[in-house]
Each structure stands twice: as structure tokens, then as C-alpha cells.
Design a protein around this motif. Structure first.
Motif, PDB file in Angstrom:
ATOM      1  N   THR A   1      -4.770  18.745  40.808  1.00 40.54           N
ATOM      2  CA  THR A   1      -5.545  18.305  41.964  1.00 40.54           C
ATOM      3  C   THR A   1      -4.952  17.045  42.571  1.00 40.54           C
ATOM      4  OG1 THR A   1      -7.561  19.285  41.046  1.00 40.54           O
ATOM      5  CG2 THR A   1      -7.853  17.602  42.740  1.00 40.54           C
ATOM      6  N   ALA A   2      -4.515  16.111  41.724  1.00 38.26           N
ATOM      7  CA  ALA A   2      -3.893  14.883  42.222  1.00 38.26           C
ATOM      8  C   ALA A   2      -2.599  15.200  42.976  1.00 38.26           C
ATOM      9  CB  ALA A   2      -3.608  13.931  41.057  1.00 38.26           C
ATOM     10  N   LEU A   3      -1.810  16.137  42.461  1.00 39.05           N
ATOM     11  CA  LEU A   3      -0.564  16.510  43.133  1.00 39.05           C
ATOM     12  C   LEU A   3      -0.852  17.162  44.484  1.00 39.05           C
ATOM     13  CD1 LEU A   3       1.425  17.955  40.100  1.00 39.05           C
ATOM     14  CD2 LEU A   3       1.921  15.828  41.336  1.00 39.05           C
ATOM     15  N   ARG A   4      -1.858  18.017  44.517  1.00 40.52           N
ATOM     16  CA  ARG A   4      -2.226  18.666  45.780  1.00 40.52           C
ATOM     17  C   ARG A   4      -2.711  17.643  46.798  1.00 40.52           C
ATOM     18  NH1 ARG A   4      -5.736  22.664  43.942  1.00 40.52           N
ATOM     19  NH2 ARG A   4      -7.479  21.215  44.178  1.00 40.52           N
ATOM     20  N   PHE A   5      -3.492  16.666  46.330  1.00 40.51           N
ATOM     21  CA  PHE A   5      -3.928  15.578  47.216  1.00 40.51           C
ATOM     22  C   PHE A   5      -2.727  14.836  47.784  1.00 40.51           C
ATOM     23  CE2 PHE A   5      -4.498  10.873  46.895  1.00 40.51           C
ATOM     24  CZ  PHE A   5      -5.086  10.691  48.140  1.00 40.51           C
ATOM     25  N   GLY A   6      -1.722  14.565  46.940  1.00 41.96           N
ATOM     26  CA  GLY A   6      -0.531  13.857  47.405  1.00 41.96           C
ATOM     27  C   GLY A   6       0.217  14.625  48.472  1.00 41.96           C
ATOM     28  N   GLU A   7       0.328  15.938  48.295  1.00 40.86           N
ATOM     29  CA  GLU A   7       1.014  16.758  49.294  1.00 40.86           C
ATOM     30  C   GLU A   7       0.273  16.724  50.631  1.00 40.86           C
ATOM     31  OE1 GLU A   7       1.086  20.544  47.444  1.00 40.86           O
ATOM     32  OE2 GLU A   7       2.648  20.003  45.973  1.00 40.86           O
ATOM     33  N   GLN A   8      -1.049  16.806  50.560  1.00 40.22           N
ATOM     34  CA  GLN A   8      -1.842  16.800  51.792  1.00 40.22           C
ATOM     35  C   GLN A   8      -1.838  15.427  52.460  1.00 40.22           C
ATOM     36  OE1 GLN A   8      -5.736  18.380  50.899  1.00 40.22           O
ATOM     37  NE2 GLN A   8      -4.907  20.326  50.147  1.00 40.22           N
ATOM     38  N   LEU A   9      -1.813  14.373  51.654  1.00 38.37           N
ATOM     39  CA  LEU A   9      -1.751  13.020  52.201  1.00 38.37           C
ATOM     40  C   LEU A   9      -0.458  12.829  52.988  1.00 38.37           C
ATOM     41  CD1 LEU A   9      -2.988  10.139  52.322  1.00 38.37           C
ATOM     42  CD2 LEU A   9      -1.700   9.638  50.231  1.00 38.37           C
ATOM     43  N   LYS A  10       0.626  13.299  52.426  1.00 40.37           N
ATOM     44  CA  LYS A  10       1.923  13.188  53.102  1.00 40.37           C
ATOM     45  C   LYS A  10       1.917  13.953  54.415  1.00 40.37           C
ATOM     46  CE  LYS A  10       6.855  13.507  51.979  1.00 40.37           C
ATOM     47  NZ  LYS A  10       7.838  13.875  50.931  1.00 40.37           N
ATOM     48  N   ALA A  11       1.358  15.160  54.404  1.00 40.93           N
ATOM     49  CA  ALA A  11       1.317  15.974  55.622  1.00 40.93           C
ATOM     50  C   ALA A  11       0.396  15.360  56.675  1.00 40.93           C
ATOM     51  CB  ALA A  11       0.854  17.389  55.278  1.00 40.93           C
ATOM     52  N   ALA A  12      -0.749  14.830  56.233  1.00 42.40           N
ATOM     53  CA  ALA A  12      -1.730  14.293  57.172  1.00 42.40           C
ATOM     54  C   ALA A  12      -1.253  13.020  57.849  1.00 42.40           C
ATOM     55  CB  ALA A  12      -3.056  14.033  56.456  1.00 42.40           C
ATOM     56  N   THR A  13      -0.294  12.324  57.225  1.00 37.44           N
ATOM     57  CA  THR A  13       0.205  11.060  57.793  1.00 37.44           C
ATOM     58  C   THR A  13       1.648  11.194  58.274  1.00 37.44           C
ATOM     59  OG1 THR A  13       0.919  10.284  55.602  1.00 37.44           O
ATOM     60  CG2 THR A  13      -1.322   9.702  56.307  1.00 37.44           C
TER      61      THR A  13
ATOM     62  N   ASN B   1       4.328  12.033  56.740  1.00 35.34           N
ATOM     63  CA  ASN B   1       5.243  11.450  55.749  1.00 35.34           C
ATOM     64  C   ASN B   1       5.159   9.931  55.650  1.00 35.34           C
ATOM     65  OD1 ASN B   1       6.267  14.020  55.143  1.00 35.34           O
ATOM     66  ND2 ASN B   1       7.801  13.864  56.759  1.00 35.34           N
ATOM     67  N   ARG B   2       4.206   9.317  56.355  1.00 38.63           N
ATOM     68  CA  ARG B   2       4.112   7.858  56.310  1.00 38.63           C
ATOM     69  C   ARG B   2       3.552   7.388  54.969  1.00 38.63           C
ATOM     70  NH1 ARG B   2      -0.038   4.935  57.446  1.00 38.63           N
ATOM     71  NH2 ARG B   2      -1.069   6.616  58.594  1.00 38.63           N
ATOM     72  N   LEU B   3       2.567   8.125  54.434  1.00 41.14           N
ATOM     73  CA  LEU B   3       2.016   7.819  53.113  1.00 41.14           C
ATOM     74  C   LEU B   3       2.428   8.917  52.143  1.00 41.14           C
ATOM     75  CD1 LEU B   3      -1.639   6.646  53.901  1.00 41.14           C
ATOM     76  CD2 LEU B   3       0.404   5.242  53.543  1.00 41.14           C
ATOM     77  N   SER B   4       3.012   8.524  51.027  1.00 36.57           N
ATOM     78  CA  SER B   4       3.372   9.474  49.980  1.00 36.57           C
ATOM     79  C   SER B   4       2.703   9.035  48.682  1.00 36.57           C
ATOM     80  CB  SER B   4       4.891   9.542  49.809  1.00 36.57           C
ATOM     81  OG  SER B   4       5.402   8.273  49.426  1.00 36.57           O
ATOM     82  N   LEU B   5       2.693   9.942  47.707  1.00 37.28           N
ATOM     83  CA  LEU B   5       2.018   9.657  46.438  1.00 37.28           C
ATOM     84  C   LEU B   5       2.890  10.106  45.278  1.00 37.28           C
ATOM     85  CD1 LEU B   5      -0.798   8.758  45.181  1.00 37.28           C
ATOM     86  CD2 LEU B   5      -1.257  11.209  44.977  1.00 37.28           C
ATOM     87  N   THR B   6       3.070   9.208  44.310  1.00 41.75           N
ATOM     88  CA  THR B   6       3.730   9.554  43.051  1.00 41.75           C
ATOM     89  C   THR B   6       2.675   9.543  41.954  1.00 41.75           C
ATOM     90  OG1 THR B   6       5.825   8.570  43.756  1.00 41.75           O
ATOM     91  CG2 THR B   6       5.508   8.914  41.392  1.00 41.75           C
ATOM     92  N   VAL B   7       2.570  10.652  41.229  1.00 37.73           N
ATOM     93  CA  VAL B   7       1.593  10.767  40.143  1.00 37.73           C
ATOM     94  C   VAL B   7       2.290  10.518  38.806  1.00 37.73           C
ATOM     95  CG1 VAL B   7      -0.072  12.268  38.984  1.00 37.73           C
ATOM     96  CG2 VAL B   7       0.220  12.417  41.471  1.00 37.73           C
ATOM     97  N   PHE B   8       1.755   9.583  38.048  1.00 36.82           N
ATOM     98  CA  PHE B   8       2.269   9.268  36.710  1.00 36.82           C
ATOM     99  C   PHE B   8       1.333   9.921  35.686  1.00 36.82           C
ATOM    100  CE2 PHE B   8       3.985   6.089  39.507  1.00 36.82           C
ATOM    101  CZ  PHE B   8       5.285   5.901  39.044  1.00 36.82           C
ATOM    102  N   HIS B   9       1.805  11.015  35.112  1.00 33.58           N
ATOM    103  CA  HIS B   9       0.989  11.840  34.220  1.00 33.58           C
ATOM    104  C   HIS B   9       0.981  11.277  32.792  1.00 33.58           C
ATOM    105  CE1 HIS B   9       1.116  15.083  37.293  1.00 33.58           C
ATOM    106  NE2 HIS B   9       2.385  14.745  37.440  1.00 33.58           N
ATOM    107  N   ALA B  10       0.039  11.824  32.008  1.00 36.46           N
ATOM    108  CA  ALA B  10       0.041  11.672  30.543  1.00 36.46           C
ATOM    109  C   ALA B  10       0.128  10.227  30.069  1.00 36.46           C
ATOM    110  CB  ALA B  10       1.196  12.495  29.944  1.00 36.46           C
ATOM    111  N   GLY B  11      -0.534   9.318  30.774  1.00 34.94           N
ATOM    112  CA  GLY B  11      -0.560   7.927  30.347  1.00 34.94           C
ATOM    113  C   GLY B  11       0.774   7.219  30.432  1.00 34.94           C
ATOM    114  N   GLN B  12       1.633   7.639  31.360  1.00 32.31           N
ATOM    115  CA  GLN B  12       2.937   6.981  31.508  1.00 32.31           C
ATOM    116  C   GLN B  12       2.794   5.499  31.840  1.00 32.31           C
ATOM    117  OE1 GLN B  12       4.362  10.080  34.392  1.00 32.31           O
ATOM    118  NE2 GLN B  12       6.308   9.771  33.339  1.00 32.31           N
ATOM    119  N   LEU B  13       1.700   5.126  32.475  1.00 29.44           N
ATOM    120  CA  LEU B  13       1.479   3.726  32.840  1.00 29.44           C
ATOM    121  C   LEU B  13       0.609   2.996  31.827  1.00 29.44           C
ATOM    122  CD1 LEU B  13       0.924   4.129  36.701  1.00 29.44           C
ATOM    123  CD2 LEU B  13       3.045   3.662  35.455  1.00 29.44           C
TER     124      LEU B  13
END
Length: 328
Positions: free
Chosen positions: A45-57, A59-71
Motif C-alpha cells: 500500500t505504501a508503494l502504491r501511494f508513492g507511485e500515485q504521489l509521483k503521478a499526481a505531482t 514527478n515533483r514529489l517522490s517517495l522511497t519506502v524503507f522496508h523491514a525496519g531498515q531505519l
């Protein structure tokens, strides 16, 4: 051309008018941390949100998802959001509830009793109103809830009733509501890291675990269990959070886009999970392993024991139970 004082003043006066447009035009990569692994419905769901965010803006806003507690842990991600070092985090109610008792109350036993009701409940004002507590307590802004299904108990013992949970060592989420609930049932809540649970059930370190069905099918806990007890008592939602510092610096138009897209994607995640649960149940039955329901009448004493502790800590629980009852 020489920049005179008059020109400088004129330019300075014009900048406040131009700045919003300039800010909107700046490309930005946003970062989102999440504890669950790639392939989990929340991560997808987070990845899909990121794709839609990029399209809606555009390409001005992009999203990188850090999975599995990488942060880091959820506590670490909350700290990063407080400082503004992390833009977004999808944080489970267990972590938030350890800081804010009112949020922990959303995972109280038998507020609702089916996964379909969970999907409705997290959209009610009593559930979304919990986000009002977050800016002060965690420095974050809550934009919506994602869900898991109602949780069941996998048992290495052949049990068929709530009373037979007494005396069992049950792996539970390290959450105050889960601990108090299973303690009230007479069980011994035993937090064990998720990767170690299968072996712990195999060697008798624990007698079972409580978990949602979708996660459990992926882990195949049925292979080390004799029965699934259909507790349908608790669920564990995830909150889609944005750093308060980051949010304050975003243009109103970007806030609207982010809020709208997160809500629509979480709505989709909820709908997909509710629709898929019958298939997962049939998969377990075909495994085969018996799934034994808990009689609703047998839950009253456990609810009273839990509420005796938690109504004082989180008075909002009373309203949650009232709202939950209307969804039955």
C-alpha cells in the motif's frame, strides 16, 4: 545593470508573492519507514501511494519506502520524525499505545468481533479522533489507519474453549493491552521475536501464539499447531504518520494531495484484506487444521476484567465499545 536600493526593495517586496510558487516547483524525495517486510499488504500500500504521489505531482514529489525496519525500530522512526529527519512512518498501534494509553485502547479485546467490523471501526470519529493526541505526544500527524484482520490463537495443545487458555505460555505482541488481556485469561504472555516463534512452538518454549491469519498463513504456524482458536478479540492497526515538522513546511496543496492519496490507498488495503480473509480461512481448513470459534457469551468475564484495569487509564474505551457495538 546596477542593483539600486530601490530595485532591491522592489525585489524583496515581490519575493513573498513568488515564494509559494517556487516552493511548489521544487522536486522533493520523501522517505517513509515501516517495520513490516516487503510483500506485506501495508508495504504494498505504501508503494502504491508513492507511485500515485509521483503521478499526481508530475514527478515533483517522490517517495522511497524503507522496508523491514531498515531505519531502525518503530521507536527510532518516531524519533526521526520528531526531528524532521524522516518524512513519514507507518507505525503500529502497539508502539503508539505504549506512549499514549488512549491509542492502546483501540486494541482492547472485543471492541469489535469481525475483520469487516475492524474495517468500519477504524474510520469512525472515535478511532480517527485518536490522531488529535499525536502532535503533542509524538510530534507527528496521523492521516489514517491500515488494518490487520482479527487475531486468532495457534495452540500446540488441543483446546476448544477460552477457559483452556489458562496456564498456557502464549507468544503475544509486546503491548500493554495484549499483556493485560492474556494475563486476565490466566495465560503467561511471552514476547518472543517473530523469527524465533516457529522454533519456540516446536521445542515447547511456548504453547502457542496469537496472530492475524494473513501473517500466519505466510509463516505456516499451522504446521506446529494442533488447533486454531478463533479468538477474534483483538486487531493491530497501523497509523500512517507524517512528521509534524515536515508537515508544517508543506504547501496546503501538497497536504491535500498526500492526505487524499493516503486515505484512498488505506481504504483499498482495508477492502482487499476483508475480501481476502475467507480465502485464507479456507486455506487453513484445507491444510487441514480445525478452527474452533469462541462463544460470545464466554467473553463477558474477560471483558469485565480487562475494563476494570483500562477504563481508568483510557476512558475513551467506553465510547469505543459503544461505537463497536453499533457495527455488530
Amino acid at each position: 545593470m546596477t542593483l539600486t536600493r530601490r530595485h532591491a526593495l522592489a525585489l524583496g517586496a515581490a519575493l513573498p508573492l513568488a515564494a509559494p510558487g517556487l516552493a511548489l516547483a521544487q522536486p522533493r524525495e520523501m522517505r517513509l519507514g515501516i517495520l513490516t517486510p516487503p510483500g506485506h499488504p501495508w508495504n504494498l500500500t505504501a508503494l502504491r501511494f508513492g507511485e500515485q504521489l509521483k503521478a499526481a505531482t508530475n514527478n515533483r514529489l517522490s517517495l522511497t519506502v524503507f522496508h523491514a525496519g531498515q531505519l531502525g525500530s518503530e521507536a527510532a522512526m518516531l524519533q526521526q520524525m520528531q526531528s524532521g529527519a524522516l518524512d513519514m512512518g507507518w507505525i503500529m498501534a502497539a508502539e503508539l499505545g505504549s506512549r499514549v494509553p488512549a491509542i492502546a485502547a483501540i486494541t482492547a479485546p472485543w471492541v469489535v468481533r469481525t475483520t469487516a467490523q475492524v474495517g468500519e471501526f477504524v474510520k469512525t470519529p472515535v478511532a480517527t479522533g485518536l490522531f488529535d493526541l499525536l502532535p503533542r505526544e509524538t510530534g507527528t500527524i496521523g492521516l489514517g489507519w491500515g488494518i490487520t484482520g482479527m487475531r486468532v490463537m495457534f495452540s500446540t495443545k488441543d483446546i476448544s474453549s477460552l477457559g483452556e487458555v489458562r496456564g498456557l505460555k502464549i507468544r503475544t505482541i509486546p503491548s500493554p493491552t495484549f499483556r493485560d488481556f492474556y494475563t486476565a485469561l490466566g495465560a503467561a504472555p511471552t514476547p518472543i521475536p517473530t523469527p524465533a516463534v516457529f522454533d519456540a512452538m516446536t521445542n515447547g518454549q511456548v504453547d502457542g501464539l496469537e496472530a492475524d491469519l494473513a501473517f500466519s498463513w505466510n509463516q505456516r504456524f499451522d504446521r506446529v499447531s494442533k488447533v486454531i482458536l478463533g479468538m477474534n478479540a483483538q486487531f493491530m492497526p497501523v497509523a500512517a504518520l507524517v512528521s509534524g515538522r515536515v508537515w508544517a513546511g508543506l504547501p496546503a496543496a501538497d497536504k491535500e494531495i498526500i492526505t487524499r492519496l493516503i486515505k484512498s490507498n488505506l481504504d483499498q488495503q482495508i477492502a482487499e484484506l476483508v475480501a481476502d480473509e475467507p480465502r485464507i480461512i479456507e486455506s487453513f481448513r484445507a491444510a487441514p487444521i480445525p478452527i474452533r470459534p469462541i462463544a460470545a457469551a464466554d467473553t463477558d468475564a474477560a471483558v469485565r476484567a480487562f475494563d476494570q484495569i483500562w477504563l481508568e487509564r483510557a476512558p475513551v474505551l467506553r465510547e469505543m465499545r459503544r461505537v463497536g457495538a453499533t457495527l455488530a
